[in-house]
Design an enzyme around this catalytic site. Structure first.
Site, PDB file in Angstrom:
ATOM      1  N   ASN A  23      28.376   8.574 -13.543  1.00 34.90           N
ATOM      2  CA  ASN A  23      29.217   7.384 -13.691  1.00 34.90           C
ATOM      3  C   ASN A  23      28.557   6.108 -13.160  1.00 34.90           C
ATOM      4  OD1 ASN A  23      31.073   8.912 -14.999  1.00 34.90           O
ATOM      5  ND2 ASN A  23      32.508   9.087 -13.273  1.00 34.90           N
ATOM      6  N   CYS A 117      37.049  11.948 -22.188  1.00 37.11           N
ATOM      7  CA  CYS A 117      37.955  13.056 -21.892  1.00 37.11           C
ATOM      8  C   CYS A 117      39.395  12.684 -22.171  1.00 37.11           C
ATOM      9  CB  CYS A 117      37.831  13.440 -20.421  1.00 37.11           C
ATOM     10  SG  CYS A 117      36.548  14.646 -20.135  1.00 37.11           S
ATOM     11  N   ARG A 122      44.403   6.080 -21.734  1.00 39.44           N
ATOM     12  CA  ARG A 122      43.382   5.361 -20.981  1.00 39.44           C
ATOM     13  C   ARG A 122      43.302   3.949 -21.550  1.00 39.44           C
ATOM     14  NH1 ARG A 122      38.614   9.649 -19.654  1.00 39.44           N
ATOM     15  NH2 ARG A 122      38.129   8.146 -18.044  1.00 39.44           N
ATOM     16  N   ILE A 124      42.830  -0.197 -21.908  1.00 42.32           N
ATOM     17  CA  ILE A 124      41.711  -1.087 -21.605  1.00 42.32           C
ATOM     18  C   ILE A 124      42.208  -2.525 -21.412  1.00 42.32           C
ATOM     19  CG2 ILE A 124      39.807   0.227 -22.642  1.00 42.32           C
ATOM     20  CD1 ILE A 124      40.210  -1.616 -25.124  1.00 42.32           C
ATOM     21  N   ASP A 305      38.559  13.082 -10.114  1.00 43.31           N
ATOM     22  CA  ASP A 305      37.591  13.968 -10.775  1.00 43.31           C
ATOM     23  C   ASP A 305      37.353  15.254  -9.983  1.00 43.31           C
ATOM     24  OD1 ASP A 305      37.384  12.169 -12.798  1.00 43.31           O
ATOM     25  OD2 ASP A 305      35.344  11.516 -12.375  1.00 43.31           O
ATOM     26  N   ILE A 327      46.235   9.023 -10.686  1.00 43.50           N
ATOM     27  CA  ILE A 327      45.367   8.144 -11.492  1.00 43.50           C
ATOM     28  C   ILE A 327      45.601   8.341 -12.995  1.00 43.50           C
ATOM     29  CG2 ILE A 327      42.983   7.369 -11.908  1.00 43.50           C
ATOM     30  CD1 ILE A 327      43.680   7.050  -8.972  1.00 43.50           C
TER      31      ILE A 327
HETATM   32  C1  UD1 Z   1      36.189   6.265 -14.391  1.00 39.32           C
HETATM   33  C2  UD1 Z   1      35.347   7.513 -14.480  1.00 39.32           C
HETATM   34  C3  UD1 Z   1      36.217   8.755 -14.460  1.00 39.32           C
HETATM   35  C4  UD1 Z   1      37.135   8.731 -13.255  1.00 39.32           C
HETATM   36  C5  UD1 Z   1      37.888   7.411 -13.165  1.00 39.32           C
HETATM   37  C6  UD1 Z   1      38.704   7.274 -11.891  1.00 39.32           C
HETATM   38  C7  UD1 Z   1      33.457   6.776 -15.787  1.00 39.32           C
HETATM   39  C8  UD1 Z   1      32.717   6.843 -17.083  1.00 39.32           C
HETATM   40  N1  UD1 Z   1      34.595   7.467 -15.718  1.00 39.32           N
HETATM   41  O1  UD1 Z   1      37.003   6.247 -15.551  1.00 39.32           O
HETATM   42  O2  UD1 Z   1      35.352   9.881 -14.398  1.00 39.32           O
HETATM   43  O3  UD1 Z   1      38.085   9.777 -13.383  1.00 39.32           O
HETATM   44  O4  UD1 Z   1      36.975   6.309 -13.212  1.00 39.32           O
HETATM   45  O5  UD1 Z   1      37.885   7.380 -10.776  1.00 39.32           O
HETATM   46  O6  UD1 Z   1      33.034   6.160 -14.817  1.00 39.32           O
HETATM   47  N2  UD1 Z   1      43.748   1.552 -16.551  1.00 39.32           N
HETATM   48  C9  UD1 Z   1      44.601   0.660 -17.140  1.00 39.32           C
HETATM   49  N3  UD1 Z   1      44.067  -0.406 -17.797  1.00 39.32           N
HETATM   50  C10 UD1 Z   1      42.729  -0.596 -17.910  1.00 39.32           C
HETATM   51  C11 UD1 Z   1      41.857   0.323 -17.292  1.00 39.32           C
HETATM   52  C12 UD1 Z   1      42.397   1.402 -16.616  1.00 39.32           C
HETATM   53  O7  UD1 Z   1      45.821   0.802 -17.069  1.00 39.32           O
HETATM   54  O8  UD1 Z   1      42.309  -1.577 -18.535  1.00 39.32           O
HETATM   55  C13 UD1 Z   1      44.310   2.728 -15.841  1.00 39.32           C
HETATM   56  C14 UD1 Z   1      43.875   4.035 -16.484  1.00 39.32           C
HETATM   57  O9  UD1 Z   1      44.725   4.401 -17.567  1.00 39.32           O
HETATM   58  C15 UD1 Z   1      43.982   4.997 -15.331  1.00 39.32           C
HETATM   59  C16 UD1 Z   1      43.620   4.128 -14.119  1.00 39.32           C
HETATM   60  O10 UD1 Z   1      43.761   2.777 -14.539  1.00 39.32           O
HETATM   61  O11 UD1 Z   1      45.325   5.430 -15.187  1.00 39.32           O
HETATM   62  C17 UD1 Z   1      42.213   4.340 -13.603  1.00 39.32           C
HETATM   63  O12 UD1 Z   1      41.300   4.204 -14.644  1.00 39.32           O
HETATM   64  P1  UD1 Z   1      39.797   3.703 -14.418  1.00 39.32           P
HETATM   65  O13 UD1 Z   1      39.522   3.585 -12.960  1.00 39.32           O
HETATM   66  O14 UD1 Z   1      39.582   2.521 -15.272  1.00 39.32           O
HETATM   67  O15 UD1 Z   1      38.976   4.933 -14.978  1.00 39.32           O
HETATM   68  P2  UD1 Z   1      37.741   4.897 -15.962  1.00 39.32           P
HETATM   69  O16 UD1 Z   1      36.864   3.750 -15.636  1.00 39.32           O
HETATM   70  O17 UD1 Z   1      38.224   5.095 -17.353  1.00 39.32           O
END
Ligand code: UD1
Length: 430
Positions: A23, A117, A122, A124, A305, A327
């Site tokens: 990551n 996954c 998820r 953005i 994770d 999360i």
């Molecule tokens: C990254 C990791 C993943 C890990 C996660 C949390 C990578 C490639 N993946 O995923 O392995 O499980 O961090 O440590 O690094 N969210 C929103 N809006 C957004 C972005 C996120 O609501 O724009 C929410 C997501 O749905 C989730 C939470 O925030 O519920 C955390 O997500 P995030 O920290 O962004 O995880 P990733 O970056 O996708």
């Protein structure tokens, strides 16, 4: 179709070398496109997700040379396409890091919406909010996130919730914006810090990464660098829990013990011994495992994770444990598979109530996602008898040589692709 066949029951014993953090590698590979100079990166894990990203940037015209299994040279001075929608990129979540990186350098890019996954919705929205705050126009059309900006201007951005991906993406875009950007409620994960260090080594002005306020003084241009990626916290944590689950004695080497503190704390709580040295951690599991409660949280809390791996240990402990996932909203998909191996777990919303059992029994299981897959394999290694594991390609997304490293610790595990090979394994280990 390839699958793992496992004969459980051997305690895992020995030393295992941990690779670079997946990551961290993914955003660092994306960020290496932000300069026209050559970038050298070391300690890249040889896993499917990094491979997919590298293939994808090559289709854009980026020069990529593997100078060793874990080292790369990248030069992005000849990028030809700013629309990234090849089949590779749709497979991984980290595809969206190309947006922050290329928006910063070219002020426009279009990237296919991310895969990765399936562990819950998820969103953005925070990434988009950040890009817009910097002055970019962002739309989603035909499965592409389209971004463009006349200029990127530094801004004050509050993240409504802690997001690793959004923090990283906005940090990259802001690194080449005019003026200063402040990200509040930023994610503090080690890979956020690693990316900031990487960008700073290219001439960026980022301060405060690793705290919840990151200040970024934009610069017009970044230069080449030579950088080594940090060790993988989750790969290390997985082998630490492998020791706990199989009643073994495993030393994870080439790690940063500070990044493993929440994992070590839980292992101590459930009755393991944990010994730390400068760059290694040894976990010994010689007593019956004890129950506990755990809640996944952003760093420095217990990582989501590692949630399936700790649940597999707790399901073998004495008493009742509660695992709360804060999360992601769909991260208990492995519970049905674990139940078929004898676990007693009830899921209610984002909580799993686990009543410990004495042992698992081998079964045919299917991997639902990357980390759950690793956890189920650990359960099979502790189980009585044989297990087969299908859909192992998910595990290859994030673990380099998983079965080879497990074998080196004494596990009886092999990849087989036919009934004949499976029977041969059974004869050999019977
Ligand atoms: C990254 C990791 C993943 C890990 C996660 C949390 C990578 C490639 N993946 O995923 O392995 O499980 O961090 O440590 O690094 N969210 C929103 N809006 C957004 C972005 C996120 O609501 O724009 C929410 C997501 O749905 C989730 C939470 O925030 O519920 C955390 O997500 P995030 O920290 O962004 O995880 P990733 O970056 O996708």
């Amino acid at each position: 179709m390839e699958q793992y066949v496992i004969k459980g029951g051997n305690p895992l014993v020995g030393e295992v070398e941990i690779g670079g953090a997946k990551n961290a590698a993914l955003p660092i590979i994306a960020a290496s496109l932000m300069t026209n100079d050559t970038v050298h990166i070391d300690n890249i894990p040889d896993v499917r997700d990094t491979d997919v990203l590298l293939k994808s940037i090559q289709t854009m015209g980026v020069f990529v040379e593997r100078t060793g299994r874990h080292s790369l040279t990248i030069n992005a001075s000849q990028i030809q396409h700013l629309v990234v929608e090849d089949d590779n990129i749709k497979k991984i979540r980290a595809s969206y890091y190309l947006i922050g990186a290329l928006l910063a350098k070219y002020k426009r890019v279009e990237v296919a919406l991310p895969g990765g996954c399936n562990i819950g919705s998820r969103a953005i929205d925070l990434h988009i909010k950040g890009f817009r705050a910097l002055g970019a126009e962002v739309t989603i059309e035909h499965g592409l996130i389209k971004t463009k900006a006349e200029r990127l201007l530094g801004s004050h951005i509050y993240m409504d919730s802690v997001s690793v991906g959004a923090t990283i993406n906005v940090m990259m875009a802001a690194a080449m914006a005019e003026g200063t950007t402040i990200i509040e409620n930023a994610a503090k994960e080690p890979h956020v810090v690693d990316l900031a260090n990487f960008l700073n080594s290219m001439g960026a002005g980022i301060k405060g990464a690793g705290t919840d306020v990151i200040r970024i003084k934009g610069v017009p241009k970044l230069h080449g660098t030579d950088y080594t990626i940090i060790p993988d916290q989750i790969e290390a944590g997985t082998y630490m829990f492998a020791a706990a689950i199989t009643k073994g004695d495993v030393t994870v080497k080439n790690v940063i013990p500070k990044h493993l503190e929440s994992i070590s704390a839980k292992l101590l709580e459930i009755g393991c011994e944990v010994e730390e040295s400068d760059d290694a951690v040894r976990v010994v599991s010689s007593k019956p495992l004890q129950h506990t409660h755990v809640k996944t949280l952003p760093y420095p809390g217990f990582p989501t994770d590692m949630q399936p791996q700790i649940a597999v240990a707790l399901a073998l402990s004495q008493g009742t444990s509660i695992v709360t996932e804060t999360i992601f909203d769909n991260r208990f998909k492995y519970v049905d598979e674990l139940t078929r191996m004898g676990a007693s777990i009830k899921v209610e919303g984002n909580t799993a109530i686990i009543s410990g059992v004495n042992k698992y029994t081998g079964a045919s299981i299917t991997v639902p996602d990357l980390r759950a897959g690793a956890a189920l394999i650990l359960a099979a290694l502790a189980a009585d008898g044989y297990s087969t594991v299908e859909e192992i390609q998910y595990v290859a997304r994030g673990y380099e040589d998983f079965h080879l490293k497990l074998q080196s610790l004494g596990a009886q595990i092999e990849v087989v692709d036919s009934e004949r090979a499976l029977q041969k394994f059974k004869l050999k280990t019977g």
